[in-house]
Design a protein around this motif. Structure first.
Motif, PDB file in Angstrom:
ATOM      1  N   GLY A   1       0.708   6.787  -1.094  1.00 16.28           N
ATOM      2  CA  GLY A   1       0.406   5.662  -1.933  1.00 16.28           C
ATOM      3  C   GLY A   1       1.010   4.452  -1.712  1.00 16.28           C
ATOM      4  O   GLY A   1       1.743   3.543  -2.555  1.00 16.28           O
ATOM      5  N   VAL A   2       1.258   4.115  -0.246  1.00 12.84           N
ATOM      6  CA  VAL A   2       1.969   2.876   0.148  1.00 12.84           C
ATOM      7  C   VAL A   2       0.991   1.832   0.740  1.00 12.84           C
ATOM      8  O   VAL A   2       0.133   2.167   1.338  1.00 12.84           O
ATOM      9  N   PRO A   3       1.082   0.587   0.470  1.00  8.83           N
ATOM     10  CA  PRO A   3       0.078  -0.417   0.743  1.00  8.83           C
ATOM     11  C   PRO A   3       0.336  -0.476   2.358  1.00  8.83           C
ATOM     12  O   PRO A   3       1.488  -0.236   2.900  1.00  8.83           O
TER      13      PRO A   3
ATOM     14  N   GLY B   1      -4.694   4.350  -0.277  1.00  9.83           N
ATOM     15  CA  GLY B   1      -4.400   5.330  -1.156  1.00  9.83           C
ATOM     16  C   GLY B   1      -3.310   4.599  -2.397  1.00  9.83           C
ATOM     17  O   GLY B   1      -2.917   5.132  -3.279  1.00  9.83           O
ATOM     18  N   PHE B   2      -2.808   3.446  -1.836  1.00 12.28           N
ATOM     19  CA  PHE B   2      -1.850   2.566  -2.693  1.00 12.28           C
ATOM     20  C   PHE B   2      -2.729   2.379  -4.001  1.00 12.28           C
ATOM     21  O   PHE B   2      -2.376   2.417  -4.960  1.00 12.28           O
ATOM     22  N   LEU B   3      -4.124   1.593  -3.680  1.00 13.87           N
ATOM     23  CA  LEU B   3      -4.953   1.476  -4.828  1.00 13.87           C
ATOM     24  C   LEU B   3      -5.086   2.527  -5.793  1.00 13.87           C
ATOM     25  O   LEU B   3      -5.060   2.297  -7.025  1.00 13.87           O
ATOM     26  N   GLY B   4      -5.390   3.704  -5.235  1.00 11.57           N
ATOM     27  CA  GLY B   4      -5.615   5.057  -5.783  1.00 11.57           C
ATOM     28  C   GLY B   4      -4.468   5.286  -6.866  1.00 11.57           C
ATOM     29  O   GLY B   4      -4.664   5.399  -7.969  1.00 11.57           O
ATOM     30  N   LYS B   5      -3.570   5.114  -6.177  1.00 13.66           N
ATOM     31  CA  LYS B   5      -1.970   5.584  -7.037  1.00 13.66           C
ATOM     32  C   LYS B   5      -1.821   4.474  -8.293  1.00 13.66           C
ATOM     33  O   LYS B   5      -1.526   4.868  -9.238  1.00 13.66           O
ATOM     34  N   GLU B   6      -1.916   3.090  -8.069  1.00 15.10           N
ATOM     35  CA  GLU B   6      -1.594   2.224  -8.971  1.00 15.10           C
ATOM     36  C   GLU B   6      -2.661   2.524  -9.840  1.00 15.10           C
ATOM     37  O   GLU B   6      -2.358   2.409 -11.213  1.00 15.10           O
TER      38      GLU B   6
ATOM     39  N   TRP C   1      -3.025  -6.912  -4.608  1.00 15.02           N
ATOM     40  CA  TRP C   1      -1.754  -7.281  -5.448  1.00 15.02           C
ATOM     41  C   TRP C   1      -2.165  -7.650  -6.846  1.00 15.02           C
ATOM     42  O   TRP C   1      -3.088  -8.372  -7.127  1.00 15.02           O
ATOM     43  N   HIS C   2      -1.498  -6.874  -7.659  1.00 14.55           N
ATOM     44  CA  HIS C   2      -1.518  -6.990  -9.175  1.00 14.55           C
ATOM     45  C   HIS C   2      -0.804  -7.896  -9.853  1.00 14.55           C
ATOM     46  O   HIS C   2      -0.677  -7.986 -11.188  1.00 14.55           O
TER      47      HIS C   2
ATOM     48  N   LEU D   1       3.498  -1.819 -10.827  1.00 17.49           N
ATOM     49  CA  LEU D   1       4.348  -1.945  -9.756  1.00 17.49           C
ATOM     50  C   LEU D   1       5.576  -1.449  -9.461  1.00 17.49           C
ATOM     51  O   LEU D   1       6.262  -1.200  -8.475  1.00 17.49           O
ATOM     52  N   GLY D   2       6.392  -1.868 -10.784  1.00 21.37           N
ATOM     53  CA  GLY D   2       7.680  -1.159 -10.818  1.00 21.37           C
ATOM     54  C   GLY D   2       7.695   0.331 -10.562  1.00 21.37           C
ATOM     55  O   GLY D   2       8.590   0.689  -9.797  1.00 21.37           O
ATOM     56  N   LEU D   3       6.784   1.238 -11.066  1.00 19.22           N
ATOM     57  CA  LEU D   3       6.767   2.392 -10.996  1.00 19.22           C
ATOM     58  C   LEU D   3       6.526   2.872  -9.624  1.00 19.22           C
ATOM     59  O   LEU D   3       7.158   3.864  -9.110  1.00 19.22           O
TER      60      LEU D   3
END
Lengths: 770, 137
Positions: free
Chosen positions: A381-383, A387-392, A494-495, A501-503
């Motif tokens: 889940g890293v940009p 996967g990053f979007l999924g995890k966010e 980018w949110h 994002l902190g999490l």
């Protein structure tokens, strides 16, 4: 082209594939991928019109009288799934064609794989509950064949059986659930059921239908406590694992839950059951995967975890959760397909998939390494991967879960930390790390083996980089299809700075820390597992199975004892008791017996029959008994003639004659004619005989007196010559009106004759001699 | 069991019984008779022969195997249902052709007759199959 026609041709391709493999040589995989890829392009071409709101339905009559049809229903959700099944399926075919080259029966393997694809594609475009059930069962059968492909290995057979029994039992529950679901609607049509979600919710069949359907979906999607068949299924060849874990089989349960979400979802029981099951599965899967060292096993448990996440999201049911479910589904299919194919490649090039035996592969296969690492980045889940979007979205959904969001968020966070840790571990241990002595120098995998992973990762990257241009159009209609009240959220990489994002940052840091101190943490987790979680589900499953088989063995021995006389007695006793109950409960019938019109010569015949009956039973000579039996038969023949049943009389004479011949043929072989049975047994036999004989008598007498409206014989008399051109009504009934019955009867007597022939000709002693 | 009377009777009766069984089969549609009775008669003809001359000799004197005869009968019976499907009707619906017809005589052939032939062969075959097996013991 239509959805139904496409599936039909795919099924044909699957059928001929095993036979054509030999002529196509090593390019078979590429050629077999053509048709699935055509389907992929077809569904891609539908994308604009489906985004404009088009829904395709097609119906082919199957049993229209019962409302059972082959109906296909393609909406945004069905289209997204079709793209996954056929897109990933095409790459899998190319991969499998090359991967399986050294193995025997590769043609058959490719055929099974195509069949599996057909089944899954059928599920995702089904528009009728029973159509879906048929394809659902087909996935179970074809996955059994695929998982058990290395059938010389006992563990492959055991895994295949385990997967088949669990998903098969779930399938039966599912059928029950579908039937219950359809009762309030009076229809199996999914489009209709989706349009009226409140009918089932107001019905008292909601709960039983929900329970049965959830059993079906949970077994298929490997939810806790049914999760154990999925890691077992990794004994299958890598192409199967890659397909089974990414787009097919385990996703069928998720598909079903999502498809029926508008109908069954939103209630408290739905939310609680799915959330609790999902959260448990998510964490248990991740937890077990930490300490595994077999590459495919690690991946299998992460799939269990991902499936749990999906169920949790569907259970949560908020706007964020539904969006997250669809995006994560896509994310997971893309990276898991890649990872399993890469696992197969690594095993092929190095001969092992134990991660403690691997290391330093980067310098041998840099291109493959980059692809696999990108897939692992997506898993972590890293940009910039999708996967990053999924995890966010999962974090957003968990934080906004209506109930127990702290609990869900905590476990979700831990699961994601484990994913980051595993991604790091797989990447670093396999591609850098200490290099073991390889028996031969590993090389880059060939084009057929790497093309699938390459494109899947590329997709994942593009979707992640340009979410609003690419991911949104693909998924927006799928989201509204499974949850009409919610809209698709515009995806952004980018949110801004917020809790989520902190999490995410915290997750990645924790994953790094876990990895850094893995030498301390792993033995600790191992100890906990050994101490508290030693129960192996597979072992429990097989001991239950053995107990069940033992029970059936005892039951069979009791009921199938092999004594002909007791079988007959059982049949007679049950039949006469049932008929006597019927006679008892029916309205009383007055039977008037009038012997005054009976001619005197027939009276004589009747007396003769009675006398012969007594002689048959009482005689202590077998020959006398046989002759008396013949007398009874011929006496009955005379009665037939007297009442002008000539056909019956002729048949009876023939049968009686042949009976005597038959008896004469065997009479010399029989043992001495002696009363062996005890008095008690004789009393019992007398009782049974009286019961049977008396019910027949009562039935025949009642049949003569009960007044039908119009006897059917009048009908036959009328139409026998005018419609069937025969004056002999008995014969016309036998060969025309009731010809199908006669066909059944002659089949039965043929089988009986073959049975007698087999018993007499194929005695064990004779077989031994030859 | 050597019996000259039985042998002579059996060898003369066999062709007669076979012809009779065909007659019974054919007349069955309008008068007493039919495939079942005819089949029993046909089977009896060979069983009588087998009782006089033994099963081995009987089997040599016929050009078919009872198992195949049974199967052939079933096939014919099944096939008699197919023309109806070709005509777009329900399986086994009777189909008739009038070969010729004038005021005195009419000859109609139909699938029920074919079906009866199937019954005839099946019954005869199964009877011979069972009886030959038992008599051989």
């Amino acid at each position: 082209m239509t959805a139904g026609l496409f599936i039909f041709i795919l099924l044909l391709v699957a059928t001929v594939a095993p036979f054509l493999r030999r002529y196509l040589g090593n390019y078979a995989g590429w050629i077999y991928a053509i048709w699935p890829f055509t389907g992929f392009l077809y569904y891609l071409s539908l994308l604009p019109s489906i985004n404009d709101g088009l829904i395709i339905t097609e119906t082919y009559a199957w049993l229209p009288a019962l409302g059972i049809n082959f109906t296909f229903y393609v909406d945004g959700f069905g289209m997204l799934f079709s793209l996954l099944v056929l897109g990933i399926g095409s790459f899998i075919m190319v991969y499998a064609g090359y991967y399986m080259r050294p193995y025997p029966m590769k043609g058959r393997f490719l055929g099974y794989l195509l069949l599996f694809m057909t089944a899954m594609q059928g599920i995702v475009v089904s528009g009728n509950l029973l159509t879906m059930f048929v394809f659902w069962e087909l996935t179970s059968v074809s996955s059994y064949l695929l998982i058990g492909y290395y059938h010389e290995k006992p563990e492959a057979r055991a895994s295949a059986l385990q997967a088949f029994l669990i998903t098969g039992l779930g399938g039966l529950a599912l059928l029950g659930g579908f039937v219950l679901l359809s009762i309030p609607y009076g229809s199996y049509d999914i489009a209709y059921i989706l349009s009226e979600p409140n009918i089932i919710k107001d019905s008292n069949l909601y709960l039983p239908a929900l329970i049965l359907i959830l059993i079906g979906a949970f077994t298929k999607s490997a939810q806790f406590p049914f999760h154990f068949w999925l890691p077992g299924a990794m004994t299958a060849p890598s192409p199967v694992s890659a397909f089974l874990h990414s787009a097919t089989m385990v996703k069928a349960g998720i598909f079903l839950l999502a498809r029926l979400n508008p109908v069954l979802g939103g209630t408290e029981i739905w939310t609680y059951t799915l959330s609790i099951t999902g959260v448990t599965t998510m964490f248990v899967g991740a937890w077990i995967s930490i300490t595994q060292t077999d590459l495919k096993r690690i991946l299998a448990y992460t799939t269990v975890s991902a499936l749990g996440t999906l169920v949790l999201l569907l259970g949560t049911g908020t706007e964020y959760a539904v969006n997250a479910a669809i995006i994560f589904l896509l994310v997971h299919a893309l990276y898991k397909g890649t990872l399993f194919m890469m696992a197969g490649n690594i095993e092929k090039k190095t001969g092992t998939r134990d991660i403690t035996q691997l290391g330093g592969l980067f310098k041998y296969m840099p291109f493959a390494a980059v692809i696999m690492i990108m897939a692992l980045v997506s898993m972590a889940g890293v940009p910039p991967m999708l996967g990053f979007l999924g995890k966010e979205l999962i974090y957003e959904a968990s934080a906004a879960a209506p109930k127990a969001h702290y609990f869900i968020l905590t476990l979700g966070f831990l699961t994601n930390v484990i994913m980051v840790f595993l991604s790091l571990r797989l990447a670093i241990d396999i591609f850098w790390g200490k290099e073991p002595p390889y028996s031969k120098i590993p090389k880059e995998p060939s084009v057929s083996l790497i093309i699938g992973p390459f494109f899947l990762v590329l997709f994942s990257l593009l979707l992640g980089l340009f979410p609003s241009y690419m991911a949104n159009p693909l998924t927006s209609k799928a989201i509204t299809a499974i949850s009409p009240d919610n809209d698709a959220i515009v995806l952004k990489l980018w949110h801004g700075f917020n809790l989520v994002l902190g999490l995410s940052v915290l997750t990645i840091i924790s994953g790094f820390i876990t990895f850094r101190f893995r030498h301390l943490i792993l033995p600790f987790i191992d100890r906990i597992n050994i101490k508290y979680f030693r129960r192996e589900f597979t072992r429990v499953f097989f001991s239950v199975l053995d107990a069940f088989l033992g029970f059936t063995k005892v039951k069979t021995k009791t009921l199938q004892h092999g004594y002909h006389r007791f079988y007959l007695m059982t049949i007679f006793v049950f039949a006469s008791i049932l008929v006597w109950i019927m006679i008892w409960r029916a309205d009383p019938v007055v039977i008037e017996l009038d012997f005054s019109t009976m001619p005197l010569n027939l009276v004589a015949v009747v007396i003769l029959i009675i006398a012969a009956t007594i002689t048959t039973v009482a005689s202590d000579s077998r020959v006398v008994s046989l002759i008396s039996l013949g007398v009874i038969g011929f006496g009955i023949t005379i009665i037939f003639i007297a009442y002008s049943g000539v056909d019956l009389a002729i048949t009876m004479i023939m049968v009686e004659t042949l009976m005597v011949i038959l008896a004469m043929a065997v009479v010399f072989h029989l043992p001495k004619y002696k009363p062996f049975s005890s008095t008690g047994a004789r009393m019992r036999d007398t009782l049974v005989a009286t019961m049977v004989g008396s019910f027949f008598m009562v039935l025949v007498l009642q049949a003569g007196t009960s007044a039908m409206e119009i006897p059917i014989s009048e009908f036959f008399k009328e139409v026998s010559y005018t419609q069937a051109y025969g004056r002999n009504i008995v014969n016309v009934i036998l060969v025309d009106f009731r010809a199908l019955d006669t066909l059944g009867e002659i089949s039965v007597i043929s089988i009986a004759a073959l049975g007698i022939y087999a018993i007499l000709k194929l005695k064990p002693s004779k077989i031994k001699e030859s | 069991m050597e019996s000259v009377l039985l042998k002579i009777a059996a060898s003369h009766m066999r062709p007669l019984l076979i012809v009779l069984s065909v007659v019974v089969l054919y007349r069955g549609h309008n008068e007493p008779g039919g495939g079942f009775i005819g089949g029993l008669m046909l089977g009896s003809a060979f069983i009588l022969y087998a009782m006089a001359y033994g099963v081995k000799k009987t089997q040599k004197s016929i050009f078919f195997d009872p198992v195949n005869l049974t199967g052939l009968g079933l096939l014919i019976a099944l096939a008699s249902g197919l023309p109806a499907i070709l005509m777009g009707e329900i399986f086994m619906t009777g189909q008739w052709i009038t070969l010729f017809s004038n005021t005195f005589f009419e000859l109609k052939l139909g699938t029920p007759l074919l079906f009866d032939v199937g019954v005839y062969f099946t019954v005869a075959g199964m009877l011979m199959l069972v009886m030959f097996s038992i008599l051989e013991e």
